[in-house]
Design a protein around this motif. Structure first.
Motif, short mmCIF file in Angstrom:
data_model
loop_
_atom_site.label_atom_id
_atom_site.label_comp_id
_atom_site.label_asym_id
_atom_site.label_seq_id
_atom_site.Cartn_x
_atom_site.Cartn_y
_atom_site.Cartn_z
N THR A 1 5.15 7.31 -7.43
CA THR A 1 4.91 8.34 -8.42
C THR A 1 5.84 8.08 -9.60
O THR A 1 7.06 8.05 -9.43
CB THR A 1 5.14 9.75 -7.85
OG1 THR A 1 4.26 9.94 -6.75
CG2 THR A 1 4.87 10.82 -8.91
N THR B 1 0.46 8.72 -10.13
CA THR B 1 0.70 8.07 -8.84
C THR B 1 -0.12 6.79 -8.75
O THR B 1 -1.30 6.78 -9.09
CB THR B 1 0.34 9.03 -7.69
OG1 THR B 1 1.15 10.21 -7.83
CG2 THR B 1 0.62 8.40 -6.34
N LEU B 2 0.54 5.72 -8.27
CA LEU B 2 -0.08 4.40 -8.12
C LEU B 2 0.12 3.93 -6.68
O LEU B 2 0.98 4.43 -5.97
CB LEU B 2 0.57 3.40 -9.07
CG LEU B 2 0.60 3.77 -10.54
CD1 LEU B 2 1.54 2.84 -11.30
CD2 LEU B 2 -0.80 3.72 -11.12
N THR B 3 -0.62 2.90 -6.27
CA THR B 3 -0.48 2.28 -4.95
C THR B 3 -0.07 0.83 -5.13
O THR B 3 -0.66 0.12 -5.95
CB THR B 3 -1.81 2.36 -4.17
OG1 THR B 3 -2.18 3.74 -4.07
CG2 THR B 3 -1.67 1.78 -2.78
N THR B 4 0.94 0.38 -4.36
CA THR B 4 1.38 -1.00 -4.45
C THR B 4 0.30 -1.95 -3.92
O THR B 4 -0.58 -1.53 -3.17
CB THR B 4 2.70 -1.22 -3.68
OG1 THR B 4 2.50 -0.90 -2.31
CG2 THR B 4 3.82 -0.37 -4.25
N ARG C 1 0.80 -1.23 0.00
CA ARG C 1 0.00 0.00 0.00
C ARG C 1 0.83 1.28 0.00
O ARG C 1 0.34 2.35 0.30
CB ARG C 1 -1.01 0.00 1.13
CG ARG C 1 -1.89 -1.26 1.09
CD ARG C 1 -3.34 -1.16 1.39
NE ARG C 1 -4.05 0.04 1.22
CZ ARG C 1 -4.76 0.38 0.13
NH1 ARG C 1 -4.79 -0.42 -0.89
NH2 ARG C 1 -5.43 1.49 0.10
N ASP C 2 2.13 1.18 -0.35
CA ASP C 2 2.94 2.38 -0.56
C ASP C 2 2.49 3.04 -1.86
O ASP C 2 1.95 2.39 -2.76
CB ASP C 2 4.43 2.03 -0.72
CG ASP C 2 5.16 1.89 0.61
OD1 ASP C 2 4.58 2.22 1.66
OD2 ASP C 2 6.33 1.44 0.57
N THR C 3 2.74 4.33 -1.96
CA THR C 3 2.45 5.02 -3.21
C THR C 3 3.72 5.16 -4.04
O THR C 3 4.82 5.30 -3.49
CB THR C 3 1.81 6.40 -2.99
OG1 THR C 3 2.68 7.17 -2.18
CG2 THR C 3 0.46 6.30 -2.33
#
Length: 66
Positions: A8, A38-41, A4-6
């Motif tokens: 960029t 930006t995406l979320t793991t 849930r890390d972001t």
């Protein structure tokens, strides 16, 4: 990276790029020169094979989530 890390993704080239995980969990639109997305793991640990497309070139990478 942790779950849930972001992330960029910044395109610093003159050519458009996309970034896509093999399972499509992470998938950007086409990122124009000078733009970012930006995406979320994922929620779980593991390795995500990534495909970086510098249109029309294609490269493969791996993102480790732990």
């Amino acid at each position: 990276m942790r779950p849930r890390d972001t992330i960029t993704v910044v395109n610093e080239d003159a050519t458009a790029h996309t970034l896509t995980a093999s399972d499509k969990f992470l998938d950007t639109s086409t990122i124009a020169s000078g733009k970012s997305e930006t995406l979320t793991t994922p929620n779980e640990s593991g390795q995500l094979p990534l495909h970086l497309h510098q249109l029309p070139v294609h490269a493969r990478h791996t993102l480790t989530v732990s």
